[in-house]
Design an enzyme around this catalytic site. Structure first.
Site, PDB file in Angstrom:
ATOM      1  N   ASP A 131      28.861  29.310  47.014  1.00  0.00           N
ATOM      2  CA  ASP A 131      27.396  28.538  47.248  1.00  0.00           C
ATOM      3  C   ASP A 131      27.102  29.317  48.639  1.00  0.00           C
ATOM      4  O   ASP A 131      27.824  29.790  49.428  1.00  0.00           O
ATOM      5  CB  ASP A 131      27.309  27.276  47.638  1.00  0.00           C
ATOM      6  CG  ASP A 131      27.215  26.477  46.628  1.00  0.00           C
ATOM      7  OD1 ASP A 131      27.025  27.300  45.267  1.00  0.00           O
ATOM      8  OD2 ASP A 131      27.148  25.620  46.440  1.00  0.00           O
ATOM      9  N   ASP A 149      23.127  28.499  40.155  1.00  0.00           N
ATOM     10  CA  ASP A 149      22.426  26.780  40.281  1.00  0.00           C
ATOM     11  C   ASP A 149      21.142  27.211  40.296  1.00  0.00           C
ATOM     12  O   ASP A 149      20.035  26.325  39.819  1.00  0.00           O
ATOM     13  CB  ASP A 149      22.660  26.456  41.780  1.00  0.00           C
ATOM     14  CG  ASP A 149      23.869  26.013  42.309  1.00  0.00           C
ATOM     15  OD1 ASP A 149      24.975  25.800  41.316  1.00  0.00           O
ATOM     16  OD2 ASP A 149      24.276  26.499  42.972  1.00  0.00           O
TER      17      ASP A 149
END
Length: 174
Positions: A131, A149
């Site tokens: 991330d 995501d």
């Protein structure tokens, strides 16, 4: 020698399958390409956090849990469990893509599947999801995320919108 005859796929279903497959591949390639660049080109793990714009940073986070850090206490078994569950969901969504004649639905499903597979690749390769996108403003901070995501969230939003508008069009008096 006789040729096997496959049933003809109607035009809308063929278009939907192609659209779902195209978005699956596009999201997967963009996701994995962006993560490769963040890790090996931009070298974010050594840099930690880099401001890009007011309210937007690249911030390195190794996510060993699922959305918003939920179920992070599962240790090493978590990556296997999350990966298997994700792949089962992708399989079910793939069946849905083959049956829909709604282009918006097929595209949304393709984006969700591409994002899910991208995160599974991370879990299997790195032991965690990469991330790196960090949005923040005025003391508020969104959890750090990645392109997979974002594709999953956008795909789910499209499915919800489609579901709500489809019900309205079938409602009496609509």
């Amino acid at each position: 020698m006789s040729e096997a005859v496959l049933p003809a796929i109607p035009g809308p279903a063929r278009l939907c399958r192609a659209l779902g497959a195209a978005l699956f591949v596009a999201v997967l390639l963009l996701d994995q390409g962006s993560k490769y660049w963040i890790l090996h080109g931009f070298d974010l793990p050594d840099r930690g956090s880099v401001p890009l714009l007011p309210g937007l940073n690249f911030t390195m986070v190794w996510n060993r849990a699922i959305t918003f850090g939920m179920l992070g206490g599962m240790a090493g078994i978590g990556r296997v469990v999350f990966s298997v569950v994700s792949l089962l969901i992708v399989l079910l969504l793939g069946v849905w893509v083959t049956r829909t004649t709604r282009p918006w639905v097929a595209g949304a499903l393709g984006a969700i599947m591409g994002g899910a597979v991208g995160n599974v690749i991370d879990r299997m390769h790195y032991g965690a999801v990469v991330d790196f996108i960090h949005a923040h403003a005025y003391g508020w901070s969104w959890p750090v995320f990645n392109l997979a995501d974002a594709a999953i969230d956008c795909g789910v939003a499209v499915l919800l919108f489609d579901s709500l508008t489809d019900r309205r069009s079938r409602a009496p008096g609509a």
